[in-house]
Design an enzyme around this catalytic site. Structure first.
Site, mmCIF file in Angstrom:
data_model
loop_
_atom_site.group_PDB
_atom_site.id
_atom_site.type_symbol
_atom_site.label_atom_id
_atom_site.label_comp_id
_atom_site.label_asym_id
_atom_site.label_seq_id
_atom_site.Cartn_x
_atom_site.Cartn_y
_atom_site.Cartn_z
ATOM 1 N N THR A 168 0.866 -1.178 0.000
ATOM 2 C CA THR A 168 0.000 0.000 0.000
ATOM 3 C C THR A 168 0.900 1.224 0.000
ATOM 4 O O THR A 168 1.681 1.427 0.936
ATOM 5 C CB THR A 168 -0.924 0.013 1.231
ATOM 6 O OG1 THR A 168 -1.702 -1.186 1.231
ATOM 7 C CG2 THR A 168 -1.841 1.219 1.206
ATOM 8 N N TYR A 169 0.812 2.012 -1.065
ATOM 9 C CA TYR A 169 1.639 3.213 -1.219
ATOM 10 C C TYR A 169 0.866 4.438 -0.757
ATOM 11 O O TYR A 169 -0.362 4.492 -0.838
ATOM 12 C CB TYR A 169 2.062 3.392 -2.677
ATOM 13 C CG TYR A 169 3.129 2.405 -3.099
ATOM 14 C CD1 TYR A 169 4.476 2.727 -2.982
ATOM 15 C CD2 TYR A 169 2.785 1.155 -3.591
ATOM 16 C CE1 TYR A 169 5.450 1.818 -3.358
ATOM 17 C CE2 TYR A 169 3.756 0.244 -3.969
ATOM 18 C CZ TYR A 169 5.083 0.580 -3.845
ATOM 19 O OH TYR A 169 6.054 -0.317 -4.208
ATOM 20 N N PHE A 170 1.627 5.433 -0.308
ATOM 21 C CA PHE A 170 1.056 6.685 0.173
ATOM 22 C C PHE A 170 1.703 7.838 -0.552
ATOM 23 O O PHE A 170 2.880 7.769 -0.922
ATOM 24 C CB PHE A 170 1.300 6.836 1.684
ATOM 25 C CG PHE A 170 0.595 5.794 2.495
ATOM 26 C CD1 PHE A 170 -0.647 6.050 3.035
ATOM 27 C CD2 PHE A 170 1.163 4.543 2.694
ATOM 28 C CE1 PHE A 170 -1.314 5.093 3.782
ATOM 29 C CE2 PHE A 170 0.512 3.575 3.428
ATOM 30 C CZ PHE A 170 -0.733 3.848 3.970
#
Length: 186
Positions: free
Chosen positions: A38-40
């Site tokens: 999960t990238y931010f």
């Protein structure tokens, strides 16, 4: 620490022959994992523009069902050949809580990237065969070095290894799985 990395596309039909060549060169299978990243995006800057990455990874060991979570920061790429970057990674006990903290601080997540990763290792070199959902199959060649002065030799070593596996330098991919997925979904 600096992660020296090269990545190339691999066709599904080429996987058995590629694994055979790896084993002939002394690489041993270490583990098979399912990884969900999960990238931010940054609060004060757009990580796509600055070529940085911040992610939470859920890593499920498919051999023993052990689950681990990692927070990783990756700095901008350091050259035009490889995907070499500064990498800072810490293991956390709960990926869900880490995600909540990031969101409370204002970080925005994007749709996760899921892949099955089979890892082979010889000495300090790690090769991953990645089956990335909605993207394709890729191989990553990786060596961790301590300083920027070691980077050039590590890139050369990985390029020579690719050549010995009959993978052309023309097949190199500098794009992240996140960027590749975004292109496929457009």
């Amino acid at each position: 620490m600096i992660e020296v990395e090269l990545k190339a596309k691999l066709e599904k039909d080429d996987i058995p022959n590629f694994i055979h060549k790896l084993e002939d060169l002394g690489f041993e299978r270490v583990v098979k994992k399912e990884e969900v990243d999960t990238y931010f995006n940054g609060i004060d800057r757009d990580f796509r523009e600055t070529d940085e990455a911040l992610r939470i990874r859920k890593s499920l060991n498919l051999d023993n069902r052990d689950v681990k979570y990692y927070i990783t920061y990756k700095g901008p790429k350091m050259d035009n050949i490889s995907k070499t970057r500064e990498e800072i990674e810490v293991q956390v006990s709960d990926g869900g809580d880490a995600k909540k903290i990031f969101e409370k601080l204002g970080f925005k997540s994007v749709k996760p990237i899921a892949k099955i990763r089979e890892i082979y290792k010889r000495g300090k070199i790690e090769i991953s065969i990645d089956k990335v959902e909605n993207v394709g199959i890729y191989i990553e060649f990786e060596k961790i070095v301590e300083s920027e002065s070691e980077k050039s030799d590590a890139v050369d070593e990985l390029l020579n290894l690719m050549k010995s596996l009959n993978i052309s330098k023309d097949n190199l991919v500098k794009t992240s799985y996140l960027e590749l997925r975004d292109k496929y979904e457009e």
